[in-house]
Design a protein around this motif. Structure first.
Motif, PDB file in Angstrom:
ATOM      1  N   ARG A  12       0.847  -1.194   0.000  1.00 46.33           N
ATOM      2  CA  ARG A  12       0.000   0.000   0.000  1.00 46.33           C
ATOM      3  C   ARG A  12       0.877   1.237   0.000  1.00 46.33           C
ATOM      4  O   ARG A  12       1.914   1.280   0.644  1.00 46.33           O
ATOM      5  N   CYS A  13       0.436   2.249  -0.721  1.00 46.40           N
ATOM      6  CA  CYS A  13       1.205   3.475  -0.844  1.00 46.40           C
ATOM      7  C   CYS A  13       0.216   4.626  -0.993  1.00 46.40           C
ATOM      8  O   CYS A  13      -0.615   4.603  -1.898  1.00 46.40           O
ATOM      9  N   ASP A  14       0.309   5.618  -0.097  1.00 42.73           N
ATOM     10  CA  ASP A  14      -0.594   6.755  -0.250  1.00 42.73           C
ATOM     11  C   ASP A  14       0.000   7.765  -1.234  1.00 42.73           C
ATOM     12  O   ASP A  14       1.132   7.625  -1.704  1.00 42.73           O
ATOM     13  N   ARG A  15      -0.774   8.763  -1.564  1.00 38.90           N
ATOM     14  CA  ARG A  15      -0.387   9.736  -2.594  1.00 38.90           C
ATOM     15  C   ARG A  15       0.928  10.446  -2.256  1.00 38.90           C
ATOM     16  O   ARG A  15       1.775  10.635  -3.120  1.00 38.90           O
ATOM     17  N   SER A  16       1.118  10.830  -1.001  1.00 34.70           N
ATOM     18  CA  SER A  16       2.347  11.543  -0.634  1.00 34.70           C
ATOM     19  C   SER A  16       3.567  10.620  -0.720  1.00 34.70           C
ATOM     20  O   SER A  16       4.654  11.056  -1.118  1.00 34.70           O
ATOM     21  N   GLU A  17       3.408   9.359  -0.371  1.00 35.59           N
ATOM     22  CA  GLU A  17       4.521   8.403  -0.499  1.00 35.59           C
ATOM     23  C   GLU A  17       4.863   8.172  -1.968  1.00 35.59           C
ATOM     24  O   GLU A  17       6.039   8.093  -2.329  1.00 35.59           O
ATOM     25  N   LEU A  18       3.839   8.075  -2.797  1.00 37.11           N
ATOM     26  CA  LEU A  18       4.066   7.886  -4.231  1.00 37.11           C
ATOM     27  C   LEU A  18       4.792   9.100  -4.822  1.00 37.11           C
ATOM     28  O   LEU A  18       5.732   8.949  -5.593  1.00 37.11           O
ATOM     29  N   ALA A  19       4.380  10.298  -4.415  1.00 33.32           N
ATOM     30  CA  ALA A  19       5.043  11.507  -4.902  1.00 33.32           C
ATOM     31  C   ALA A  19       6.515  11.522  -4.487  1.00 33.32           C
ATOM     32  O   ALA A  19       7.387  11.872  -5.289  1.00 33.32           O
ATOM     33  N   ALA A  20       6.805  11.114  -3.261  1.00 34.76           N
ATOM     34  CA  ALA A  20       8.189  11.061  -2.788  1.00 34.76           C
ATOM     35  C   ALA A  20       8.995  10.043  -3.598  1.00 34.76           C
ATOM     36  O   ALA A  20      10.135  10.314  -3.992  1.00 34.76           O
ATOM     37  N   LEU A  21       8.415   8.883  -3.875  1.00 32.09           N
ATOM     38  CA  LEU A  21       9.102   7.862  -4.671  1.00 32.09           C
ATOM     39  C   LEU A  21       9.380   8.349  -6.093  1.00 32.09           C
ATOM     40  O   LEU A  21      10.451   8.100  -6.656  1.00 32.09           O
ATOM     41  N   ILE A  22       8.432   9.039  -6.668  1.00 26.27           N
ATOM     42  CA  ILE A  22       8.607   9.574  -8.021  1.00 26.27           C
ATOM     43  C   ILE A  22       9.728  10.609  -8.033  1.00 26.27           C
ATOM     44  O   ILE A  22      10.584  10.604  -8.921  1.00 26.27           O
ATOM     45  N   ASN A  23       9.744  11.487  -7.035  1.00 31.91           N
ATOM     46  CA  ASN A  23      10.809  12.492  -6.958  1.00 31.91           C
ATOM     47  C   ASN A  23      12.173  11.839  -6.802  1.00 31.91           C
ATOM     48  O   ASN A  23      13.153  12.248  -7.442  1.00 31.91           O
ATOM     49  N   ILE A  24      12.275  10.819  -5.968  1.00 32.58           N
ATOM     50  CA  ILE A  24      13.539  10.108  -5.775  1.00 32.58           C
ATOM     51  C   ILE A  24      13.967   9.414  -7.068  1.00 32.58           C
ATOM     52  O   ILE A  24      15.136   9.461  -7.455  1.00 32.58           O
ATOM     53  N   THR A  25      13.026   8.780  -7.725  1.00 33.02           N
ATOM     54  CA  THR A  25      13.329   8.088  -8.986  1.00 33.02           C
ATOM     55  C   THR A  25      13.880   9.059 -10.024  1.00 33.02           C
ATOM     56  O   THR A  25      14.889   8.781 -10.679  1.00 33.02           O
ATOM     57  N   LEU A  26      13.227  10.198 -10.173  1.00 32.04           N
ATOM     58  CA  LEU A  26      13.678  11.177 -11.159  1.00 32.04           C
ATOM     59  C   LEU A  26      15.027  11.776 -10.754  1.00 32.04           C
ATOM     60  O   LEU A  26      15.913  11.940 -11.598  1.00 32.04           O
ATOM     61  N   ALA A  27      15.213  12.081  -9.480  1.00 30.93           N
ATOM     62  CA  ALA A  27      16.497  12.626  -9.018  1.00 30.93           C
ATOM     63  C   ALA A  27      17.628  11.629  -9.259  1.00 30.93           C
ATOM     64  O   ALA A  27      18.719  12.011  -9.711  1.00 30.93           O
ATOM     65  N   ASN A  28      17.387  10.368  -8.981  1.00 31.42           N
ATOM     66  CA  ASN A  28      18.402   9.338  -9.233  1.00 31.42           C
ATOM     67  C   ASN A  28      18.732   9.251 -10.723  1.00 31.42           C
ATOM     68  O   ASN A  28      19.892   9.123 -11.107  1.00 31.42           O
ATOM     69  N   ALA A  29      17.718   9.296 -11.554  1.00 33.68           N
ATOM     70  CA  ALA A  29      17.935   9.216 -12.996  1.00 33.68           C
ATOM     71  C   ALA A  29      18.773  10.394 -13.489  1.00 33.68           C
ATOM     72  O   ALA A  29      19.696  10.222 -14.284  1.00 33.68           O
ATOM     73  N   LEU A  30      18.457  11.596 -13.002  1.00 36.99           N
ATOM     74  CA  LEU A  30      19.218  12.772 -13.410  1.00 36.99           C
ATOM     75  C   LEU A  30      20.667  12.687 -12.942  1.00 36.99           C
ATOM     76  O   LEU A  30      21.591  13.029 -13.680  1.00 36.99           O
ATOM     77  N   ASP A  31      20.878  12.206 -11.734  1.00 37.15           N
ATOM     78  CA  ASP A  31      22.228  12.053 -11.198  1.00 37.15           C
ATOM     79  C   ASP A  31      23.018  11.031 -12.020  1.00 37.15           C
ATOM     80  O   ASP A  31      24.168  11.268 -12.390  1.00 37.15           O
ATOM     81  N   GLN A  32      22.398   9.912 -12.315  1.00 36.32           N
ATOM     82  CA  GLN A  32      23.071   8.883 -13.103  1.00 36.32           C
ATOM     83  C   GLN A  32      23.359   9.374 -14.519  1.00 36.32           C
ATOM     84  O   GLN A  32      24.415   9.076 -15.081  1.00 36.32           O
ATOM     85  N   ALA A  33      22.427  10.113 -15.097  1.00 37.37           N
ATOM     86  CA  ALA A  33      22.639  10.637 -16.443  1.00 37.37           C
ATOM     87  C   ALA A  33      23.811  11.611 -16.469  1.00 37.37           C
ATOM     88  O   ALA A  33      24.549  11.673 -17.453  1.00 37.37           O
TER      89      ALA A  33
END
Length: 81
Positions: A12-33
């Motif tokens: 289970r994941c609420d909206r705020s947790e999902l938003a945090a995961l999305i932000n982390i995913t995008l930040a990681n992708a930008l860092d790796q790129a």
């Protein structure tokens, strides 16, 4: 609801947790790129583009800036000839 890609267990994941995961995913992708451009190419970055409407404007701007820098560096590369 999220699904573990390894175990297939539901989480289970609420909206705020999902938003945090999305932000982390995008930040990681930008860092790796930035730091591993040979392993994190433009195609891989573009596959995350669907997340942009779900992140703060600054995150979307950073994403587009990284793509712009990648395109500029690709154009500047000398070709073998």
């Amino acid at each position: 609801m999220l699904v573990n890609r390894i175990t297939s267990a539901s989480l289970r994941c609420d909206r705020s947790e999902l938003a945090a995961l999305i932000n982390i995913t995008l930040a990681n992708a930008l860092d790796q790129a930035q730091h591993l451009p040979e392993r994190y190419d433009e195609r891989k970055l573009l596959s995350l583009q669907f997340l942009l409407p779900l992140v703060p404007r600054s995150g979307a701007q950073a994403f587009h800036e990284r793509l712009r820098l990648r395109a500029a560096s690709t154009v500047m590369q000398p070709t073998a000839g």
